[in-house]
Scaffold this motif. Structure first.
Motif, mmCIF file in Angstrom:
data_model
loop_
_atom_site.group_PDB
_atom_site.id
_atom_site.type_symbol
_atom_site.label_atom_id
_atom_site.label_comp_id
_atom_site.label_asym_id
_atom_site.label_seq_id
_atom_site.Cartn_x
_atom_site.Cartn_y
_atom_site.Cartn_z
ATOM 1 N N PHE A 167 0.632 -1.027 0.298
ATOM 2 C CA PHE A 167 0.382 0.082 0.019
ATOM 3 C C PHE A 167 0.722 0.928 -0.107
ATOM 4 O O PHE A 167 0.060 2.534 -0.511
ATOM 5 C CB PHE A 167 -0.645 -0.176 1.353
ATOM 6 N N ARG A 168 2.286 1.561 0.456
ATOM 7 C CA ARG A 168 3.051 2.377 0.415
ATOM 8 C C ARG A 168 4.059 2.455 -0.956
ATOM 9 O O ARG A 168 3.660 3.479 -1.200
ATOM 10 C CB ARG A 168 4.308 1.792 1.375
ATOM 11 N N VAL A 169 4.103 1.605 -1.980
ATOM 12 C CA VAL A 169 4.380 1.644 -2.162
ATOM 13 C C VAL A 169 3.334 1.962 -4.483
ATOM 14 O O VAL A 169 3.830 2.611 -5.080
ATOM 15 C CB VAL A 169 5.036 0.326 -3.448
ATOM 16 N N PHE A 170 1.537 1.592 -4.207
ATOM 17 C CA PHE A 170 1.317 2.079 -4.513
ATOM 18 C C PHE A 170 0.958 3.511 -5.437
ATOM 19 O O PHE A 170 0.610 3.528 -6.465
ATOM 20 C CB PHE A 170 -0.736 1.393 -4.493
ATOM 21 N N PRO A 171 0.611 4.335 -4.498
ATOM 22 C CA PRO A 171 0.502 5.899 -4.889
ATOM 23 C C PRO A 171 2.569 6.089 -5.481
ATOM 24 O O PRO A 171 1.544 7.192 -6.366
ATOM 25 C CB PRO A 171 0.207 6.068 -3.541
ATOM 26 N N LEU A 172 2.980 5.167 -5.111
ATOM 27 C CA LEU A 172 4.501 5.763 -5.591
ATOM 28 C C LEU A 172 4.049 5.073 -7.131
ATOM 29 O O LEU A 172 4.843 5.816 -8.548
ATOM 30 C CB LEU A 172 5.247 5.485 -5.260
ATOM 31 N N MET A 173 3.380 4.615 -7.352
ATOM 32 C CA MET A 173 4.265 3.460 -8.651
ATOM 33 C C MET A 173 2.386 3.939 -9.754
ATOM 34 O O MET A 173 2.564 4.219 -10.862
ATOM 35 C CB MET A 173 3.673 1.852 -8.829
ATOM 36 N N THR A 174 2.025 4.336 -8.973
ATOM 37 C CA THR A 174 0.450 4.990 -9.685
ATOM 38 C C THR A 174 1.127 6.636 -10.318
ATOM 39 O O THR A 174 1.284 6.918 -11.806
ATOM 40 C CB THR A 174 -0.470 5.793 -9.172
ATOM 41 N N GLN A 175 1.702 7.523 -9.570
ATOM 42 C CA GLN A 175 2.143 8.407 -10.050
ATOM 43 C C GLN A 175 3.611 7.799 -11.074
ATOM 44 O O GLN A 175 3.855 9.110 -11.943
ATOM 45 C CB GLN A 175 3.132 9.234 -9.063
ATOM 46 N N LEU A 176 4.432 7.554 -11.611
ATOM 47 C CA LEU A 176 4.992 6.828 -12.460
ATOM 48 C C LEU A 176 4.260 6.512 -13.534
ATOM 49 O O LEU A 176 4.708 7.052 -14.463
ATOM 50 C CB LEU A 176 5.784 5.445 -11.870
ATOM 51 N N HIS A 177 3.407 5.821 -13.491
ATOM 52 C CA HIS A 177 2.324 5.364 -14.489
ATOM 53 C C HIS A 177 1.460 7.020 -15.388
ATOM 54 O O HIS A 177 1.753 6.495 -16.434
ATOM 55 C CB HIS A 177 1.259 4.199 -14.411
ATOM 56 N N GLU A 178 1.115 7.432 -14.750
ATOM 57 C CA GLU A 178 1.086 8.485 -15.222
ATOM 58 C C GLU A 178 2.242 9.950 -15.549
ATOM 59 O O GLU A 178 1.495 9.804 -17.006
ATOM 60 C CB GLU A 178 0.771 9.847 -13.622
ATOM 61 N N ILE A 179 3.273 9.918 -14.840
ATOM 62 C CA ILE A 179 4.146 10.057 -15.489
ATOM 63 C C ILE A 179 4.225 9.842 -17.089
ATOM 64 O O ILE A 179 4.423 9.713 -17.933
ATOM 65 C CB ILE A 179 5.717 10.654 -14.928
ATOM 66 N N LEU A 180 4.278 8.539 -17.779
ATOM 67 C CA LEU A 180 4.207 7.501 -18.641
ATOM 68 C C LEU A 180 3.065 8.411 -19.624
ATOM 69 O O LEU A 180 3.712 8.178 -21.056
ATOM 70 C CB LEU A 180 4.681 6.241 -18.316
ATOM 71 N N ARG A 189 12.496 2.419 -16.359
ATOM 72 C CA ARG A 189 13.217 1.835 -15.294
ATOM 73 C C ARG A 189 13.010 2.142 -13.905
ATOM 74 O O ARG A 189 13.168 0.802 -13.255
ATOM 75 C CB ARG A 189 14.680 2.156 -15.243
ATOM 76 N N LEU A 190 12.416 2.594 -13.500
ATOM 77 C CA LEU A 190 11.473 2.942 -12.694
ATOM 78 C C LEU A 190 10.538 1.991 -11.757
ATOM 79 O O LEU A 190 10.747 1.734 -10.341
ATOM 80 C CB LEU A 190 11.646 4.603 -11.982
ATOM 81 N N THR A 191 10.096 2.117 -12.373
ATOM 82 C CA THR A 191 8.814 1.167 -12.451
ATOM 83 C C THR A 191 8.691 -0.350 -12.616
ATOM 84 O O THR A 191 8.216 -1.050 -11.909
ATOM 85 C CB THR A 191 7.765 1.389 -13.465
ATOM 86 N N SER A 192 10.650 -0.662 -13.049
ATOM 87 C CA SER A 192 10.417 -2.015 -12.860
ATOM 88 C C SER A 192 11.297 -2.446 -11.820
ATOM 89 O O SER A 192 11.856 -3.787 -11.131
ATOM 90 C CB SER A 192 11.424 -2.449 -14.202
ATOM 91 N N LEU A 193 11.854 -1.439 -10.821
ATOM 92 C CA LEU A 193 12.460 -1.526 -9.292
ATOM 93 C C LEU A 193 11.867 -3.004 -8.568
ATOM 94 O O LEU A 193 10.696 -2.856 -8.678
ATOM 95 C CB LEU A 193 12.633 -0.221 -8.839
#
Length: 283
Positions: free
Chosen positions: A103-116, A144-148
């Motif tokens: 649940f901590r990672v989810f909002p960060l991943m969402t921001q990265l996908h929005e950026i993409l 690359r960041l989304t694949s970490l």
């Protein structure tokens, strides 16, 4: 807006696929009782409407049940990315020890996908070099960041990355909009307060509306060709018959928040919201 068909990006992985997720948005996110949500819920607590199979029990009745906010949210495909790749098929029910981190990672991943999503659109607009090359490089770095792994994503300085991307998106926007010969004052409407404004039939071609507030505004039959709509608030804005097909940086979430009809024109990458009128609205 697209100058070269070869520039078109495959954004299929940036579209939510709830069947491959584990209802992360229904559990990990908090919401407060309001016009968008019938009751409050804390982050990390499953929504009472969530079923054992990770499906929403009132999905077809969300708006009528007071959960308009759920129909507006878009994870840009980050949910299935996390479940299927970042956490390798685990979910918060079968592996409760991973729930807090998930649940901590989810909002960060969402921001990265929005950026993409934004970077893909910027590249599709066909900017000249060296801007195009810079956008592609940032797209590759964001991928690359989304694949970490989980720890790697938690260590990403999202704000710094967003600022770097924002600068290039703004530059791209300027390139696309420079052909419009309106006055600088008319072209720059960033963060404009247009809540409830009567703007029916307006020509907004080439206008920068970043962060503008269109809440409950009458935008029927308005023309948004090459208008920069990044972060604009379209909640309950009436865009019936409006043309947003060639606008810049419009997202599914923004479209879902608005009121449209069957003749509202949207960018090809966006879906027509199910709650929009099936017939042309009365003008």
């Amino acid at each position: 807006m697209v100058n070269d068909p070869k520039q078109i990006r495959d954004r299929s992985t940036l579209r939510a696929d709830c069947s491959r997720c584990a209802a992360l948005c229904c559990v990990g996110l908090a919401y407060a009782a309001s016009a968008d949500f019938a009751f409050s819920k804390k982050a990390g607590v499953p929504c009472p409407n969530l079923q054992p199979d990770f499906r929403c029990g009132i999905h077809s009745e969300l708006r009528r049940s007071g959960f308009k906010g759920c129909t507006v949210f878009d994870c840009f495909g980050s949910g299935q990315k996390m479940v299927q790749e970042t956490f390798r098929g685990l979910d918060w029910r079968s592996s409760p020890d991973t729930a807090a981190k998930m649940f901590r990672v989810f909002p960060l991943m969402t921001q990265l996908h929005e950026i993409l999503w934004y970077l893909a659109e910027a590249i599709e607009s066909g900017p000249p070099e060296p801007l195009a090359g810079k956008l592609v490089q940032l797209e590759e770095e964001t991928e690359r960041l989304t694949s970490l792994g989980p720890e790697g994503i938690l260590g990403v300085d999202i704000e710094a990355h967003r600022q770097e991307v924002s600068a290039l998106l703004m530059e791209t926007s300027g390139v696309v909009r420079k052909r419009f010969k309106k006055s600088k004052k008319k072209l720059d409407r960033r963060n404009a307060d247009l809540m409830g404004a009567e703007l029916k039939g307006s020509d907004f071609s080439g206008v920068d509306f970043r962060g503008a507030y269109f809440i409950a505004a009458n935008l029927r039959k308005a023309n948004f060709t090459s208008a920069d709509l990044l972060g604009a608030d379209f909640r309950d804005a009436d865009i019936s018959g409006a043309d947003l097909s060639m606008s810049l940086f419009l997202t599914q979430s923004q479209a879902n928040a608005a009121i449209g009809d069957c003749i509202t024109k949207l960018p090809a990458q966006l879906d027509r919201p199910a709650h929009w009128a099936k017939k042309p609205r009365d003008f």
